[in-house]
Design an enzyme around this catalytic site. Structure first.
Site, short mmCIF file in Angstrom:
data_model
loop_
_atom_site.label_atom_id
_atom_site.label_comp_id
_atom_site.label_asym_id
_atom_site.label_seq_id
_atom_site.Cartn_x
_atom_site.Cartn_y
_atom_site.Cartn_z
N LYS A 13 0.68 -1.23 0.07
CA LYS A 13 -0.08 0.05 -0.19
C LYS A 13 0.90 1.23 0.07
CE LYS A 13 -1.93 -0.74 4.06
NZ LYS A 13 -1.33 -1.92 4.36
N ARG A 88 -9.41 0.54 8.72
CA ARG A 88 -8.89 -0.79 9.08
C ARG A 88 -9.90 -1.81 9.75
NH1 ARG A 88 -3.24 0.54 8.30
NH2 ARG A 88 -1.75 -0.92 8.63
N ARG A 127 12.18 -5.55 5.24
CA ARG A 127 12.13 -4.08 5.88
C ARG A 127 12.77 -3.92 7.15
NH1 ARG A 127 6.64 -0.86 5.31
NH2 ARG A 127 6.06 -2.48 7.35
N ARG A 133 11.97 -1.03 11.46
CA ARG A 133 10.87 -0.37 12.09
C ARG A 133 10.28 -1.46 13.32
NH1 ARG A 133 5.92 0.94 8.05
NH2 ARG A 133 4.47 -0.45 9.39
N ARG A 144 -0.07 -8.72 13.28
CA ARG A 144 -0.64 -7.79 12.19
C ARG A 144 -1.51 -8.38 11.19
NH1 ARG A 144 4.60 -4.77 10.81
NH2 ARG A 144 3.32 -3.72 9.33
P1 B4P Z 1 3.98 -1.76 2.30
O1 B4P Z 1 2.80 -2.82 2.36
O2 B4P Z 1 4.00 -0.74 1.48
O3 B4P Z 1 4.09 -1.27 3.74
P2 B4P Z 1 2.86 -0.30 4.67
O4 B4P Z 1 2.14 0.41 3.81
O5 B4P Z 1 4.04 0.46 5.54
O6 B4P Z 1 1.88 -1.13 5.23
P3 B4P Z 1 1.66 -1.50 6.94
O7 B4P Z 1 0.35 -1.91 6.96
O8 B4P Z 1 2.94 -2.39 7.25
O9 B4P Z 1 1.90 -0.19 7.77
P4 B4P Z 1 0.95 1.05 8.19
O10 B4P Z 1 1.86 2.18 8.19
O11 B4P Z 1 -0.30 1.13 7.23
O12 B4P Z 1 5.45 -2.35 2.32
C1 B4P Z 1 5.97 -3.53 2.87
C2 B4P Z 1 7.37 -3.90 2.38
O13 B4P Z 1 7.08 -4.63 1.08
C3 B4P Z 1 8.40 -2.81 2.20
O14 B4P Z 1 9.62 -3.11 2.57
C4 B4P Z 1 8.28 -2.60 0.54
O15 B4P Z 1 9.66 -2.42 -0.04
C5 B4P Z 1 8.26 -4.16 0.19
N1 B4P Z 1 7.35 -4.12 -1.27
C6 B4P Z 1 6.28 -3.63 -1.37
N2 B4P Z 1 5.82 -3.94 -2.60
C7 B4P Z 1 6.50 -4.87 -3.08
C8 B4P Z 1 6.91 -5.60 -4.10
N3 B4P Z 1 5.89 -5.74 -5.24
N4 B4P Z 1 7.79 -6.73 -4.27
C9 B4P Z 1 8.61 -6.85 -3.03
N5 B4P Z 1 8.55 -5.95 -2.23
C10 B4P Z 1 7.69 -5.13 -1.91
O16 B4P Z 1 0.59 0.79 9.58
C11 B4P Z 1 1.42 0.51 10.85
C12 B4P Z 1 0.47 0.45 12.05
O17 B4P Z 1 -0.01 1.70 12.24
C13 B4P Z 1 -0.53 -0.48 12.35
O18 B4P Z 1 -0.19 -1.73 12.58
C14 B4P Z 1 -1.40 0.09 13.27
O19 B4P Z 1 -0.81 -0.06 14.68
C15 B4P Z 1 -1.22 1.57 12.92
N6 B4P Z 1 -2.33 2.12 12.14
C16 B4P Z 1 -2.20 2.74 10.86
N7 B4P Z 1 -3.43 2.85 10.46
C17 B4P Z 1 -4.30 2.56 11.34
C18 B4P Z 1 -5.73 2.54 11.27
N8 B4P Z 1 -6.59 3.10 10.27
N9 B4P Z 1 -6.32 2.37 12.59
C19 B4P Z 1 -5.71 1.74 13.49
N10 B4P Z 1 -4.26 1.85 13.68
C20 B4P Z 1 -3.81 2.11 12.70
#
Ligand code: B4P
Length: 192
Positions: A13, A88, A127, A133, A144
């Protein structure tokens, strides 16, 4: 374009949102980034969120809605947005509808990136090594993923039932996944 990006942690995402922002010329609103900025600033909200995030649990709906309302009150969201990481759970989905209705807006599409758990675990381990992180530890990632299945997957089902969901295969090179998203939301555009 008003876009909601759904998908398990590690589904890409945040990664794709950065590209979509450039392509669509609309702001990228990541609730994870907003929360991490609060944690980094050591604000009262950040102090509350820190442990919850490290465990891989969801931060309270109330905190999220407050942050989102503040973000959507800014002028730059009028022309569109990419919302990444929200909603979420079903309560957040209802809150988003209400928030947008209050602004006289609707989102154009909810895009769900689908990636199998094995690949997700691999990506997040990568990552963890690269960025360290706090929530990319094996325990937190497992948790998660179960939070996603229990609380977030029903949001995708809800949008599917309402004809608002577009499912995109998130496995492949970054450019491939990006092209699939553009194709799904903008079938008339060529990705250059
Ligand atoms: P991404 O999948 O891009 O990671 P993200 O957006 O940071 O998602 P995530 O769900 O982990 O975190 P968020 O900040 O939303 O990438 C992951 C990895 O994969 C990277 O290393 C990338 O390089 C790699 N990758 C991506 N595409 C690839 C491909 N095609 N091929 C190979 N590798 C690839 O949330 C973090 C925390 O915040 C949550 O757990 C929660 O505690 C809180 N939070 C956020 N929003 C919330 C909400 N609405 N309600 C409650 N809590 C919330």
């Amino acid at each position: 374009m008003r876009l909601v990006l759904l998908g398990a942690p590690g589904s890409g995402k945040g990664t794709q949102a950065v590209r979509l922002k450039e392509y669509l010329q609309v702001p990228h609103i990541s609730t994870g980034d907003l929360l991490r900025a609060e944690v980094a600033a050591g604000s009262p909200l950040g102090l509350q969120a820190k442990e919850v995030m490290a465990r891989g649990d969801l931060v309270s709906d109330e905190i999220l809605l407050g942050m989102l309302k503040e973000r959507f009150s800014r002028e730059d969201t009028r022309a569109g947005f990419i919302l990444d990481g929200y909603p979420r759970n079903l309560a957040q989905a209802a809150a988003l509808d209400q928030l947008l209705a209050g602004l006289g807006q609707k989102f154009d599409a909810a895009v769900q990136l689908v990636v199998d758990n094995e690949q997700i675990i691999e990506r997040l381990a990568g990552r963890a090594k690269a960025e360290g992180r706090a929530d990319d530890t094996p325990e937190s990632v497992r948790h998660r993923l179960s939070v996603y299945d229990e609380k977030t997957a029903p949001v995708a089902d809800f949008y599917r039932q309402h004809g608002q969901l577009t499912v995109v295969n998130g496995v492949g090179a970054l450019d491939e996944v990006f092209a699939r998203i553009i194709e799904a939301i903008h079938p008339d555009h060529e990705v250059g």
